[in-house]
Enzyme design. Structure first.
Site, short mmCIF file in Angstrom:
data_model
loop_
_atom_site.label_atom_id
_atom_site.label_comp_id
_atom_site.label_asym_id
_atom_site.label_seq_id
_atom_site.Cartn_x
_atom_site.Cartn_y
_atom_site.Cartn_z
N CYS A 46 1.00 -1.11 0.08
CA CYS A 46 -0.15 0.08 -0.06
C CYS A 46 0.91 1.36 0.11
CB CYS A 46 -0.89 0.05 1.12
SG CYS A 46 -2.26 -1.50 1.43
C1 BEZ Z 1 0.50 -4.80 1.76
O1 BEZ Z 1 0.16 -3.64 1.46
O2 BEZ Z 1 1.80 -4.92 1.80
C2 BEZ Z 1 -0.50 -6.02 2.12
C3 BEZ Z 1 -1.78 -5.67 2.86
C4 BEZ Z 1 -2.27 -6.62 3.37
C5 BEZ Z 1 -1.88 -8.05 2.83
C6 BEZ Z 1 -0.85 -8.29 2.04
C7 BEZ Z 1 0.04 -7.14 1.72
#
Ligand code: BEZ
Length: 219
Positions: A46
């Site tokens: 994110c």
């Molecule tokens: C991420 O943003 O890295 C992420 C968030 C939730 C699950 C897997 C990855």
């Protein structure tokens, strides 16, 4: 779960954001808007996506497109996270609002839930949803990725270019089309109509079927 999809009007939800509370329709106004969701704050993928959105804010602005992020934490956490995002993206500012959705209510209304993604405690995770909404408040394009796959923000820019081109002209854009490249005349346009609509002419590619449906033009 409501299944918001192409052509639907985005619900006029009141949302709490890093820029205060507002209703979605008031934020959109008459403009194109991209609403994009993230599973949670302080997560690695994110952070990279929001960093790229921050870096590309001017590119979206040039196209008359507003950005509206969403992540499933509260406003205070968003504001803390934004400092990391801006550091990660080497100073690009997060100038767009990010919706706070700690109870995962907004993502349900916007059809941005991934029913198969669970965190280590078995809690459901939101997907990476993205809706491109027109000034008429209708969904023009949606993409839905699982939490584990980051989106390609150049592709988001490219599809906005395609949507805006095909809204103006009776054309469609071929595979991996980019601005400046030829577009294809929509199958609903007859050759007679095409001569009027595209006075610069068009080129028909010959195919074994002898059907004249692969028609390229420049607009
Ligand atoms: C991420 O943003 O890295 C992420 C968030 C939730 C699950 C897997 C990855």
């Amino acid at each position: 779960m409501p299944g918001l999809t192409l052509g639907d009007t985005i619900p006029n939800l009141e949302v709490e954001t890093t820029h205060g509370k507002f209703k979605l329709h008031d934020f959109i106004g008459q403009d194109w808007t991209i609403i994009f969701s993230h599973p949670g704050d302080f997560t690695p993928v994110c952070t990279t996506e929001l960093g790229k959105m921050a870096a590309y804010t001017n590119k979206f602005q040039e196209r008359g497109v507003k950005l509206l992020g969403l992540s499933c934490d509260d406003v205070q956490t968003h504001n803390d996270w934004i400092k990391d995002i801006e550091a990660y993206s080497r100073g690009s500012k997060v100038e767009f609002p990010i919706i706070a959705d700690p109870d995962m209510e907004v993502i349900k209304e916007l059809n941005m839930v991934d029913p198969d993604e669970k965190d280590l405690n078995g809690n459901q995770l939101p997907s990476r949803g993205l809706h491109v909404v027109g000034g008429d408040k209708k969904v023009k394009l949606s993409i839905l990725y699982p939490a584990t796959t980051g989106r390609n923000i150049d592709e988001v820019l490219r599809v906005v270019d395609s949507l805006q081109k095909t809204e103006k002209h009776k054309v469609a854009t071929p595979e991996n089309w980019k601005p400046g490249e030829p577009v294809m005349i929509a199958p609903t346009v007859s050759n007679e109509e095409a001569k009027e609509l595209f006075p610069g002419g068009f080129e028909t590619k010959e195919v074994p079927s002898s059907k004249d449906y692969l028609r390229y033009t420049a607009v």
